[in-house]
Motif scaffolding. Structure first.
Motif, mmCIF file in Angstrom:
data_model
loop_
_atom_site.group_PDB
_atom_site.id
_atom_site.type_symbol
_atom_site.label_atom_id
_atom_site.label_comp_id
_atom_site.label_asym_id
_atom_site.label_seq_id
_atom_site.Cartn_x
_atom_site.Cartn_y
_atom_site.Cartn_z
ATOM 1 N N ASP A 78 0.833 -1.202 0.000
ATOM 2 C CA ASP A 78 0.000 0.000 0.000
ATOM 3 C C ASP A 78 0.868 1.252 0.000
ATOM 4 O O ASP A 78 1.838 1.339 0.766
ATOM 5 N N ILE A 79 0.508 2.221 -0.824
ATOM 6 C CA ILE A 79 1.220 3.493 -0.894
ATOM 7 C C ILE A 79 0.291 4.583 -0.360
ATOM 8 O O ILE A 79 -0.837 4.735 -0.820
ATOM 9 N N LEU A 80 0.789 5.343 0.609
ATOM 10 C CA LEU A 80 -0.060 6.296 1.321
ATOM 11 C C LEU A 80 0.036 7.727 0.809
ATOM 12 O O LEU A 80 -0.887 8.512 1.034
ATOM 13 N N ASN A 81 1.123 8.079 0.157
ATOM 14 C CA ASN A 81 1.342 9.499 -0.168
ATOM 15 C C ASN A 81 1.414 9.772 -1.670
ATOM 16 O O ASN A 81 1.992 10.773 -2.083
ATOM 17 N N LYS A 82 0.845 8.875 -2.482
ATOM 18 C CA LYS A 82 0.856 9.082 -3.921
ATOM 19 C C LYS A 82 -0.556 8.947 -4.480
ATOM 20 O O LYS A 82 -1.382 8.204 -3.944
ATOM 21 N N SER A 83 -0.805 9.652 -5.572
ATOM 22 C CA SER A 83 -2.099 9.575 -6.245
ATOM 23 C C SER A 83 -2.184 8.274 -7.037
ATOM 24 O O SER A 83 -1.157 7.637 -7.323
ATOM 25 N N PRO A 84 -3.389 7.866 -7.441
ATOM 26 C CA PRO A 84 -3.512 6.670 -8.288
ATOM 27 C C PRO A 84 -2.680 6.759 -9.565
ATOM 28 O O PRO A 84 -2.123 5.750 -10.008
ATOM 29 N N CYS B 160 11.650 -7.080 -14.713
ATOM 30 C CA CYS B 160 12.025 -7.716 -15.984
ATOM 31 C C CYS B 160 13.529 -7.634 -16.240
ATOM 32 O O CYS B 160 14.082 -8.467 -16.968
ATOM 33 N N ALA B 161 14.170 -6.632 -15.651
ATOM 34 C CA ALA B 161 15.613 -6.463 -15.843
ATOM 35 C C ALA B 161 16.430 -7.403 -14.967
ATOM 36 O O ALA B 161 17.666 -7.429 -15.069
ATOM 37 N N GLU B 162 15.768 -8.174 -14.114
ATOM 38 C CA GLU B 162 16.459 -9.113 -13.224
ATOM 39 C C GLU B 162 16.325 -10.530 -13.779
ATOM 40 O O GLU B 162 15.301 -11.189 -13.589
ATOM 41 N N PRO B 163 17.337 -11.053 -14.461
ATOM 42 C CA PRO B 163 17.230 -12.403 -15.030
ATOM 43 C C PRO B 163 17.018 -13.490 -13.990
ATOM 44 O O PRO B 163 16.433 -14.535 -14.282
ATOM 45 N N ASP B 164 17.458 -13.248 -12.757
ATOM 46 C CA ASP B 164 17.291 -14.249 -11.710
ATOM 47 C C ASP B 164 15.835 -14.420 -11.281
ATOM 48 O O ASP B 164 15.516 -15.345 -10.529
ATOM 49 N N LEU B 165 14.952 -13.531 -11.751
ATOM 50 C CA LEU B 165 13.526 -13.638 -11.432
ATOM 51 C C LEU B 165 12.717 -14.227 -12.575
ATOM 52 O O LEU B 165 11.484 -14.308 -12.485
ATOM 53 N N ASP B 166 13.376 -14.668 -13.616
ATOM 54 C CA ASP B 166 12.655 -15.111 -14.815
ATOM 55 C C ASP B 166 11.697 -16.264 -14.548
ATOM 56 O O ASP B 166 10.610 -16.311 -15.130
ATOM 57 N N ASP B 167 12.066 -17.198 -13.686
ATOM 58 C CA ASP B 167 11.195 -18.350 -13.442
ATOM 59 C C ASP B 167 10.436 -18.250 -12.123
ATOM 60 O O ASP B 167 9.915 -19.246 -11.609
ATOM 61 N N CYS B 168 10.352 -17.053 -11.571
ATOM 62 C CA CYS B 168 9.602 -16.812 -10.329
ATOM 63 C C CYS B 168 8.251 -16.211 -10.690
ATOM 64 O O CYS B 168 8.180 -15.167 -11.332
ATOM 65 N N ARG B 169 7.176 -16.875 -10.289
ATOM 66 C CA ARG B 169 5.826 -16.428 -10.667
ATOM 67 C C ARG B 169 5.192 -15.512 -9.616
ATOM 68 O O ARG B 169 4.011 -15.183 -9.721
ATOM 69 N N LEU B 170 5.952 -15.124 -8.615
ATOM 70 C CA LEU B 170 5.441 -14.174 -7.624
ATOM 71 C C LEU B 170 5.502 -12.774 -8.216
ATOM 72 O O LEU B 170 6.566 -12.267 -8.536
ATOM 73 N N THR B 171 4.353 -12.159 -8.427
ATOM 74 C CA THR B 171 4.302 -10.821 -8.997
ATOM 75 C C THR B 171 4.339 -9.786 -7.878
ATOM 76 O O THR B 171 4.149 -10.110 -6.702
ATOM 77 N N ALA B 172 4.578 -8.536 -8.249
ATOM 78 C CA ALA B 172 4.621 -7.455 -7.261
ATOM 79 C C ALA B 172 3.925 -6.232 -7.834
ATOM 80 O O ALA B 172 4.015 -5.957 -9.032
ATOM 81 N N ARG B 173 3.246 -5.503 -6.962
ATOM 82 C CA ARG B 173 2.587 -4.272 -7.397
ATOM 83 C C ARG B 173 2.348 -3.363 -6.204
ATOM 84 O O ARG B 173 2.344 -3.812 -5.046
ATOM 85 N N PHE B 174 2.126 -2.098 -6.516
ATOM 86 C CA PHE B 174 1.756 -1.109 -5.515
ATOM 87 C C PHE B 174 0.270 -0.823 -5.623
ATOM 88 O O PHE B 174 -0.323 -0.952 -6.704
ATOM 89 N N SER B 175 -0.322 -0.408 -4.516
ATOM 90 C CA SER B 175 -1.760 -0.179 -4.489
ATOM 91 C C SER B 175 -2.075 1.048 -3.643
ATOM 92 O O SER B 175 -1.287 1.445 -2.781
ATOM 93 N N VAL B 176 -3.245 1.613 -3.886
ATOM 94 C CA VAL B 176 -3.769 2.602 -2.946
ATOM 95 C C VAL B 176 -4.057 1.884 -1.634
ATOM 96 O O VAL B 176 -4.095 0.648 -1.580
ATOM 97 N N GLU B 177 -4.258 2.629 -0.577
ATOM 98 C CA GLU B 177 -4.446 2.030 0.747
ATOM 99 C C GLU B 177 -5.682 1.140 0.763
ATOM 100 O O GLU B 177 -6.742 1.506 0.298
#
Length: 261
Positions: A209-215, A230-247
């Motif tokens: 969650d990001i508290l001080n940024k707009s959508p 995507c620039a990290e080749p060591d993550l190529d076969d890792c299916r755990l995604t990451a994202r930021f969200s509103v609170e």
């Protein structure tokens, strides 16, 4: 005190500089230098902490970190450790928090440092250390402080981490690398974070969650994060995604107020 500012003044400065750092308020160069002159050479924990936070307020982050590191080499005081972690958290130095959180929890204990240690372990995917430090933390709680809910919170966190590994195919090294990438993006945007969530309900997603940024700004952060992953080749076969969200409201049903995840 033989020189410098009285103890009461050091406390006032500590509180003032901490609030400035928390609020993102800058300081004039003249006031920065005056504050340094008043605090340098004073070896009380409050004065040392105030000076370290002052460096951070003035934008001298590396100087602030070195100041606290040097002080903790010779002073065993939990308040100094708390103030060091306060600076690292507000300057988004997540990798340095990882470097110090476990050692400081082992060295000083206490609710705040054990809380930070298990939260850090969770965010970097270390199940063993999450269990170790949340157990230490929960043993310090009374029933009135929410021990029962904290135990429920522990089960949720461990379940989420286990699910993340089971559904994503990531190794612990890949999980930590992903968390480091997330931390670097957070720092580059000076983002204030709320709750972290890992793979809730089997979604194989690392959400912050990001508290001080707009959508719109959060969308931009997500685009940048995707590029960095995507620039990290060591993550190529890792299916755990990451994202930021509103609170959002995470860990539904858990009312334990001291948790950091």
């Amino acid at each position: 005190m033989a020189a410098g500012v009285p103890q009461e003044k050091a406390v006032e400065q500590l509180q003032m500089y901490a609030e400035m750092l928390r609020s993102g308020i800058s300081i004039l160069e003249l006031d920065y230098r005056r504050g340094m002159r008043e605090l340098e050479g004073i070896r009380t924990v409050n004065a040392i902490s105030a000076l370290g936070i002052l460096h951070a307020v003035a934008g001298h982050e590396e100087r602030a970190i070195a100041h606290f590191e040097d002080a903790l080499l010779g002073i065993d005081d939990i308040v100094l450790a708390h103030n060091f972690m306060f600076v690292l958290k507000l300057t988004n130095n997540n990798e340095l928090i990882l470097d110090y959180a476990y050692d400081l929890a082992d060295r000083f204990g206490g609710k705040q440092l054990t809380n930070l240690a298990y939260s850090t372990a969770y965010r970097f995917g270390d199940i063993e250390k999450t269990i170790k430090y949340i157990d230490q933390h929960n043993r310090l709680l009374s029933e009135e402080e929410g021990r029962a809910m904290a135990e429920k919170h522990k089960l949720e966190l461990i379940s989420e981490l286990e699910d993340a590994y089971r559904t994503s195919g990531c190794s612990s090294e890949q999980f930590e690398l992903l968390a480091r990438v997330v931390g670097r993006v957070l720092k580059s945007y000076s983002a204030e974070t709320g709750l972290f969530e890992v793979s809730r309900n089997g979604n194989s997603s690392y959400v912050v969650d990001i508290l001080n940024k707009s959508p719109v700004e959060i969308a931009e952060m997500n685009f940048y994060l995707a590029e960095e992953i995507c620039a990290e080749p060591d993550l190529d076969d890792c299916r755990l995604t990451a994202r930021f969200s509103v609170e959002r409201e995470l860990h539904t049903g858990v009312s334990y107020v001291n948790h950091g995840c």
